[in-house]
Motif scaffolding. Structure first.
Motif, PDB file in Angstrom:
ATOM      1  N   LYS A   1       0.803  -1.219   0.000  1.00  0.00           N
ATOM      2  CA  LYS A   1       0.000   0.000   0.000  1.00  0.00           C
ATOM      3  C   LYS A   1       0.839   1.274   0.000  1.00  0.00           C
ATOM      4  O   LYS A   1       0.291   2.376  -0.154  1.00  0.00           O
ATOM      5  CB  LYS A   1      -0.920   0.020   1.227  1.00  0.00           C
ATOM      6  CG  LYS A   1      -2.010  -1.038   1.220  1.00  0.00           C
ATOM      7  CD  LYS A   1      -2.868  -0.935   2.468  1.00  0.00           C
ATOM      8  CE  LYS A   1      -3.958  -1.996   2.497  1.00  0.00           C
ATOM      9  NZ  LYS A   1      -4.783  -1.909   3.736  1.00  0.00           N
TER      10      LYS A   1
ATOM     11  N   GLY B   1       2.836   4.463  -0.760  1.00  0.00           N
ATOM     12  CA  GLY B   1       2.891   5.360  -1.907  1.00  0.00           C
ATOM     13  C   GLY B   1       4.281   5.546  -2.451  1.00  0.00           C
ATOM     14  O   GLY B   1       4.469   5.828  -3.641  1.00  0.00           O
ATOM     15  N   THR B   2       5.295   5.391  -1.590  1.00  0.00           N
ATOM     16  CA  THR B   2       6.694   5.435  -2.017  1.00  0.00           C
ATOM     17  C   THR B   2       7.325   4.090  -1.719  1.00  0.00           C
ATOM     18  O   THR B   2       7.272   3.613  -0.585  1.00  0.00           O
ATOM     19  CB  THR B   2       7.468   6.554  -1.295  1.00  0.00           C
ATOM     20  OG1 THR B   2       6.888   7.817  -1.611  1.00  0.00           O
ATOM     21  CG2 THR B   2       8.934   6.554  -1.713  1.00  0.00           C
ATOM     22  N   GLN B   3       7.890   3.483  -2.748  1.00  0.00           N
ATOM     23  CA  GLN B   3       8.511   2.172  -2.590  1.00  0.00           C
ATOM     24  C   GLN B   3       9.952   2.215  -3.086  1.00  0.00           C
ATOM     25  O   GLN B   3      10.245   2.849  -4.108  1.00  0.00           O
ATOM     26  CB  GLN B   3       7.737   1.104  -3.375  1.00  0.00           C
ATOM     27  CG  GLN B   3       6.330   0.852  -2.873  1.00  0.00           C
ATOM     28  CD  GLN B   3       5.610  -0.207  -3.690  1.00  0.00           C
ATOM     29  OE1 GLN B   3       5.923  -0.434  -4.861  1.00  0.00           O
ATOM     30  NE2 GLN B   3       4.628  -0.858  -3.076  1.00  0.00           N
TER      31      GLN B   3
ATOM     32  N   ARG C   1      13.736   3.797  -6.649  1.00  0.00           N
ATOM     33  CA  ARG C   1      12.606   4.404  -5.944  1.00  0.00           C
ATOM     34  C   ARG C   1      11.488   4.729  -6.922  1.00  0.00           C
ATOM     35  O   ARG C   1      11.749   5.195  -8.038  1.00  0.00           O
ATOM     36  CB  ARG C   1      13.075   5.674  -5.239  1.00  0.00           C
ATOM     37  CG  ARG C   1      12.034   6.409  -4.409  1.00  0.00           C
ATOM     38  CD  ARG C   1      12.672   7.642  -3.788  1.00  0.00           C
ATOM     39  NE  ARG C   1      11.725   8.471  -3.062  1.00  0.00           N
ATOM     40  CZ  ARG C   1      11.790   8.754  -1.772  1.00  0.00           C
ATOM     41  NH1 ARG C   1      12.786   8.264  -1.051  1.00  0.00           N
ATOM     42  NH2 ARG C   1      10.908   9.540  -1.186  1.00  0.00           N
ATOM     43  N   ARG C   2      10.260   4.490  -6.493  1.00  0.00           N
ATOM     44  CA  ARG C   2       9.126   4.865  -7.329  1.00  0.00           C
ATOM     45  C   ARG C   2       8.003   5.421  -6.470  1.00  0.00           C
ATOM     46  O   ARG C   2       7.786   5.000  -5.341  1.00  0.00           O
ATOM     47  CB  ARG C   2       8.622   3.687  -8.160  1.00  0.00           C
ATOM     48  CG  ARG C   2       8.016   2.538  -7.367  1.00  0.00           C
ATOM     49  CD  ARG C   2       7.366   1.527  -8.287  1.00  0.00           C
ATOM     50  NE  ARG C   2       6.754   0.423  -7.559  1.00  0.00           N
ATOM     51  CZ  ARG C   2       5.859  -0.408  -8.092  1.00  0.00           C
ATOM     52  NH1 ARG C   2       5.499  -0.269  -9.352  1.00  0.00           N
ATOM     53  NH2 ARG C   2       5.346  -1.390  -7.375  1.00  0.00           N
ATOM     54  N   GLU C   3       7.316   6.411  -7.026  1.00  0.00           N
ATOM     55  CA  GLU C   3       6.172   7.034  -6.375  1.00  0.00           C
ATOM     56  C   GLU C   3       4.904   6.493  -7.025  1.00  0.00           C
ATOM     57  O   GLU C   3       4.821   6.390  -8.252  1.00  0.00           O
ATOM     58  CB  GLU C   3       6.228   8.558  -6.514  1.00  0.00           C
ATOM     59  CG  GLU C   3       7.579   9.168  -6.173  1.00  0.00           C
ATOM     60  CD  GLU C   3       7.936   9.071  -4.703  1.00  0.00           C
ATOM     61  OE1 GLU C   3       6.991   8.912  -3.895  1.00  0.00           O
ATOM     62  OE2 GLU C   3       9.128   9.147  -4.363  1.00  0.00           O
ATOM     63  N   ARG C   4       3.902   6.176  -6.199  1.00  0.00           N
ATOM     64  CA  ARG C   4       2.682   5.560  -6.706  1.00  0.00           C
ATOM     65  C   ARG C   4       1.456   6.341  -6.238  1.00  0.00           C
ATOM     66  O   ARG C   4       1.456   6.961  -5.182  1.00  0.00           O
ATOM     67  CB  ARG C   4       2.570   4.110  -6.209  1.00  0.00           C
ATOM     68  CG  ARG C   4       3.765   3.256  -6.541  1.00  0.00           C
ATOM     69  CD  ARG C   4       3.829   1.987  -5.715  1.00  0.00           C
ATOM     70  NE  ARG C   4       2.671   1.133  -5.925  1.00  0.00           N
ATOM     71  CZ  ARG C   4       1.844   0.755  -4.965  1.00  0.00           C
ATOM     72  NH1 ARG C   4       2.016   1.177  -3.717  1.00  0.00           N
ATOM     73  NH2 ARG C   4       0.811  -0.033  -5.237  1.00  0.00           N
ATOM     74  N   THR C   5       0.412   6.286  -7.038  1.00  0.00           N
ATOM     75  CA  THR C   5      -0.876   6.864  -6.667  1.00  0.00           C
ATOM     76  C   THR C   5      -1.964   5.838  -6.973  1.00  0.00           C
ATOM     77  O   THR C   5      -1.731   4.870  -7.697  1.00  0.00           O
ATOM     78  CB  THR C   5      -1.159   8.161  -7.451  1.00  0.00           C
ATOM     79  OG1 THR C   5      -1.135   7.869  -8.864  1.00  0.00           O
ATOM     80  CG2 THR C   5      -0.119   9.229  -7.134  1.00  0.00           C
ATOM     81  N   GLY C   6      -3.141   6.033  -6.426  1.00  0.00           N
ATOM     82  CA  GLY C   6      -4.243   5.111  -6.680  1.00  0.00           C
ATOM     83  C   GLY C   6      -5.161   5.025  -5.484  1.00  0.00           C
ATOM     84  O   GLY C   6      -4.874   5.553  -4.399  1.00  0.00           O
TER      85      GLY C   6
ATOM     86  N   VAL D   1      -3.646   3.168  -2.318  1.00  0.00           N
ATOM     87  CA  VAL D   1      -2.274   3.578  -2.029  1.00  0.00           C
ATOM     88  C   VAL D   1      -2.282   4.632  -0.926  1.00  0.00           C
ATOM     89  O   VAL D   1      -3.096   5.559  -0.950  1.00  0.00           O
ATOM     90  CB  VAL D   1      -1.597   4.143  -3.295  1.00  0.00           C
ATOM     91  CG1 VAL D   1      -0.249   4.763  -2.957  1.00  0.00           C
ATOM     92  CG2 VAL D   1      -1.422   3.044  -4.337  1.00  0.00           C
TER      93      VAL D   1
END
Length: 324
Positions: free
Chosen positions: A248, A250-252, A258-263, A266
């Motif tokens: 879950k 948002g930053t992994q 490193r990647r930023e996620r939205t949804g 998240v």
């Protein structure tokens, strides 16, 4: 920000002396400069880019790292760095807007393996990390120079299950229950090995509830400045608290970067880091585990590669609410 504006107006400064950033602290104060990108990204995500501000970007951190990757080392660094900054504050309670200066500002460690695990592994290591922290300008222990009694065997400030520092700052080792921290002002909670709870459905339900209470405590007292850090290698793909939190986040951060996620599912204020032992620990290589991989492949896949089986208890035992 409010404290910085107050300084401009001639009010008592927030800091007794300006703090250094966390990477400088790790190398120059603790003598630990051999870091990987996993360590650096986690440390900087935890502390932020400006050491004069208490960062508010992330609330919950999930370190899903293999056995021997350096989970205790990393949490020792952020804990000692947090103590260092709290001791540099002119008035920690005023800085955070706490009502009662007689209350302790707490850092807690809870182990899902047991209180003995928390005390013997994390807590003893933390006391050792405090004792090796040097003032780079004098070469003397940074904490002892500021009034901390480092004597051993229960004589000084570093006791068996509690560390008490000046300005009402405290670190405690607590059992796997919410009663130990009820009413506390928790600025940092270290949640040790939460994945172990997945092997028992009742314990797993309790673990999820306990995490919610810890997050609630840090938020009601400190807002986004209060932090929760979980660390464990995963025990299962399904129902595992550390795996769920990473999924879950948002930053992994992984070996790919490193990647930023939205949804919709998240959490933007959650940070997750996922890495095998040999990806996080600079002293280990994948081939170090080749012999063990031949004899106990599932064990190595779980503990070292962070690639566990889907379930430890069976679908219906892990998810009793889905039985109709």
């Amino acid at each position: 920000w409010k404290e910085q504006q107050a300084e401009k107006l001639g009010v008592q400064p927030a800091w007794r002396e300006p703090p250094v950033d966390i990477l400088t602290f790790c190398s120059d104060f603790m003598g630990r400069s051999k870091l990987t990108d996993f360590h650096r990204d986690f440390f900087q995500s935890y502390a932020g880019s400006d050491p004069a501000r208490w960062d508010e970007l992330f609330k919950l951190f999930a370190l899903c790292w293999g056995q021997g990757a350096g989970k205790n080392f990393s949490t020792h660094v952020i804990t000692v760095y947090t103590l260092y900054r709290l001791m540099l504050l002119t008035n920690p309670h005023k800085f955070f807007g706490l009502d009662d200066p007689a209350n302790w500002i707490d850092i807690i460690n809870i182990s899902f393996v047991g209180e003995t695990q928390a005390r013997d592994v994390f807590f003893e290591g933390l006391k050792g990390a405090i004792r090796i922290t040097k003032d780079p300008t004098t070469g003397q222990n940074w904490f002892s120079q500021r009034g901390v009694d480092l004597r051993e065997h229960g004589v000084g400030d570093l006791q068996e299950k509690v560390i008490e520092l000046p300005r009402r700052v405290r670190v405690r080792c607590l059992p796997f229950t919410s009663s130990g921290f009820e009413g506390a002002d928790i600025i940092l909670a270290i949640v040790d090995e939460p994945s172990r709870a997945v092997q028992s459905p009742p314990a797993n339900i309790m673990a999820h509830k306990l995490l919610g209470k810890i997050i609630g405590n840090t938020t009601t007292r400190f807002g986004m400045q209060g932090k929760v850090v979980m660390f464990s290698y995963p025990e299962a793909q399904d129902g595992d608290l550390i795996m769920e939190t990473f999924a879950k986040a948002g930053t992994q951060f992984t070996a790919s970067g490193r990647r930023e996620r939205t949804g919709d599912n998240v959490e933007p204020t959650w940070y997750g880091s996922y890495g095998a032992t040999y990806e996080v620990n600079p002293r280990r290589k994948r081939e170090d585990f080749d012999a063990e991989r031949k004899t106990v492949p599932e064990g190595v896949a779980t503990r070292i590669d962070c690639n566990p089986p889907h379930s430890r208890t069976g679908f219906y035992r892990a998810y009793p609410e889905k039985v109709r």
